[in-house]
Design a protein around this motif. Structure first.
Motif, short mmCIF file in Angstrom:
data_model
loop_
_atom_site.label_atom_id
_atom_site.label_comp_id
_atom_site.label_asym_id
_atom_site.label_seq_id
_atom_site.Cartn_x
_atom_site.Cartn_y
_atom_site.Cartn_z
N TYR A 79 -28.44 -43.53 -18.98
CA TYR A 79 -28.81 -42.31 -18.26
C TYR A 79 -28.24 -42.32 -16.85
O TYR A 79 -27.85 -41.29 -16.29
N PHE A 80 -28.18 -43.50 -16.25
CA PHE A 80 -27.79 -43.59 -14.83
C PHE A 80 -26.28 -43.65 -14.64
O PHE A 80 -25.79 -43.85 -13.52
N ASP A 81 -25.53 -43.44 -15.75
CA ASP A 81 -24.07 -43.31 -15.60
C ASP A 81 -23.73 -42.05 -14.82
O ASP A 81 -22.66 -41.94 -14.24
N LEU A 82 -24.62 -41.06 -14.85
CA LEU A 82 -24.36 -39.79 -14.17
C LEU A 82 -25.07 -39.67 -12.83
O LEU A 82 -25.03 -38.61 -12.21
N PHE A 83 -25.72 -40.77 -12.40
CA PHE A 83 -26.48 -40.69 -11.16
C PHE A 83 -26.22 -41.92 -10.30
O PHE A 83 -25.94 -43.00 -10.80
N ASN A 84 -26.34 -41.70 -9.00
CA ASN A 84 -26.43 -42.81 -8.06
C ASN A 84 -27.90 -42.94 -7.68
O ASN A 84 -28.56 -41.95 -7.38
N VAL A 85 -28.40 -44.19 -7.71
CA VAL A 85 -29.79 -44.43 -7.35
C VAL A 85 -29.85 -44.77 -5.88
O VAL A 85 -29.38 -45.83 -5.46
N ASP A 86 -30.41 -43.85 -5.10
CA ASP A 86 -30.48 -44.08 -3.66
C ASP A 86 -31.69 -44.91 -3.27
O ASP A 86 -31.58 -45.83 -2.47
N THR A 87 -32.84 -44.57 -3.84
CA THR A 87 -34.07 -45.25 -3.44
C THR A 87 -34.96 -45.45 -4.65
O THR A 87 -34.89 -44.70 -5.63
N ILE A 88 -35.79 -46.48 -4.57
CA ILE A 88 -36.85 -46.71 -5.56
C ILE A 88 -38.12 -47.02 -4.75
O ILE A 88 -38.14 -47.96 -3.95
N ARG A 89 -39.12 -46.20 -4.97
CA ARG A 89 -40.39 -46.42 -4.26
C ARG A 89 -41.52 -46.44 -5.28
O ARG A 89 -41.63 -45.52 -6.08
N PRO A 90 -42.37 -47.46 -5.25
CA PRO A 90 -42.32 -48.62 -4.36
C PRO A 90 -41.20 -49.58 -4.77
O PRO A 90 -40.66 -49.46 -5.87
N THR A 91 -40.86 -50.47 -3.91
CA THR A 91 -39.80 -51.42 -4.21
C THR A 91 -40.26 -52.35 -5.34
O THR A 91 -41.35 -52.94 -5.25
N PRO A 92 -39.49 -52.45 -6.42
CA PRO A 92 -39.91 -53.34 -7.51
C PRO A 92 -39.87 -54.81 -7.09
O PRO A 92 -39.06 -55.20 -6.26
#
Lengths: 155, 148
Positions: A79-92
């Motif tokens: 799925y993330f081939d089409l997206f850049n992940v900028d942030t993840i909250r909360p931090t894993p």
């Protein structure tokens, strides 16, 4: 006359989308939810988005009796081939990937709900494209909830 | 829908700006007015598109502007009253060799510019002008007194 019809249709569809939420141009969000084994899983995902636009993905996991340990959230890597992940909250607490799935491990949450927000930015696409994603909770239990969804990316 | 709304708002803002400018500014720009023209595109782009660089967003913005332009063209064609409101009316600046001071003052038009327009039409004297009309486009039309 043809020009008038074309621009009227183009703009008219945009207005209808804004008023009714029908996904055409984006960014339009939808919610996919399910529950299993005492765990409720709800995912707000971008149903239609456009290249280089913010397309947030929000995951909410609820257990009435609370959590008895860390929570592993498993996402489909493709799925993330089409997206850049900028942030993840909360931090894993940790991340791992086997190429097909991407697992985010979160510390045991306080309370009955874990909310995870992924700040995604759709990548620029030269033509219409789409991505199929899934989110599940790894509980080592066959009845763990899972949702599947599709995002269309406009050029 | 946000792009349609922003494009529509910017269209009307630009329209009001150009409508509100003295016609002298439209027909013959002073340097500070040229600056506005140059930066206007950037201001519009930022206001309408913001961080959207997609082709779909550009299509929506252009279609919105195109629709409003088509609407304005249709409305000004069908209604003389609305045409006068939206485009303005020609203003007589000189009548039979006599300058209309009130019209010149309203449009902030120096008589020198009228004389310049007259010279471009081959008329070298104010007394030889039957009519000098400031058109809605900002150009000055010169009708000389017929000789003979």
């Amino acid at each position: 006359m043809t020009f008038t019809v074309v621009v009227t249709v183009v703009v008219g569809v945009g207005v209808v989308e804004g008023l009714t939420g029908v996904p055409v141009y984006g960014v339009t969000s939808r919610t996919a939810a399910t529950s299993a084994g005492g765990t409720e899983l709800s995912v707000d995902y971008p149903r239609v988005t456009r290249g280089q636009l913010d397309s947030p993905l929000s995951i909410e996991i609820t257990r009435q009796d609370g959590f008895d340990g860390p929570v592993a959230v498993v996402l489909s890597a493709a799925y993330f081939d089409l997206f850049n992940v900028d942030t993840i909250r909360p931090t894993p607490a940790s991340e791992s990937s086997d190429g097909e799935s991407w697992t985010l491990m979160f510390d045991q949450p306080d309370g009955a709900t874990l909310a995870v927000d992924l700040g995604l930015v759709a990548r620029a696409v030269g033509w219409f494209d789409h991505a199929t994603g899934s989110v599940s909770i790894d509980t080592g239990d066959a009845t763990a909830p899972q949702v599947t969804f599709v995002t269309d990316v406009r050029p | 829908m946000e792009i349609v709304a922003r494009a529509s708002a910017v269209f009307w803002l630009v329209f009001l700006l150009t409508r509100g400018l003295k016609r002298r500014s439209l027909g013959d720009m002073a340097p500070f007015e040229m600056v506005l023209l140059v930066v206007l595109g950037d201001i519009i782009q930022q206001g309408v598109m913001q961080q959207d660089y997609s082709v779909t967003g550009a299509m929506l913005a252009l279609a919105s502007f195109g629709l409003w332009l088509t609407f304005m063209t249709f409305v000004t064609w069908r209604s003389g009253h609305l045409r006068r409101i939206l485009e303005g009316v020609p203003i007589v600046l000189v009548d039979n060799g006599k300058p209309i001071d009130r019209a010149l003052a309203i449009e902030h038009m120096p008589l020198d510019e009228v004389l310049e327009a007259a010279r471009q039409e081959g008329v070298d004297d104010l007394a030889k002008i039957r009519l000098a009309v400031l058109e809605v486009s900002g150009r000055i039309s010169i009708i000389p007194i017929e000789q003979g």
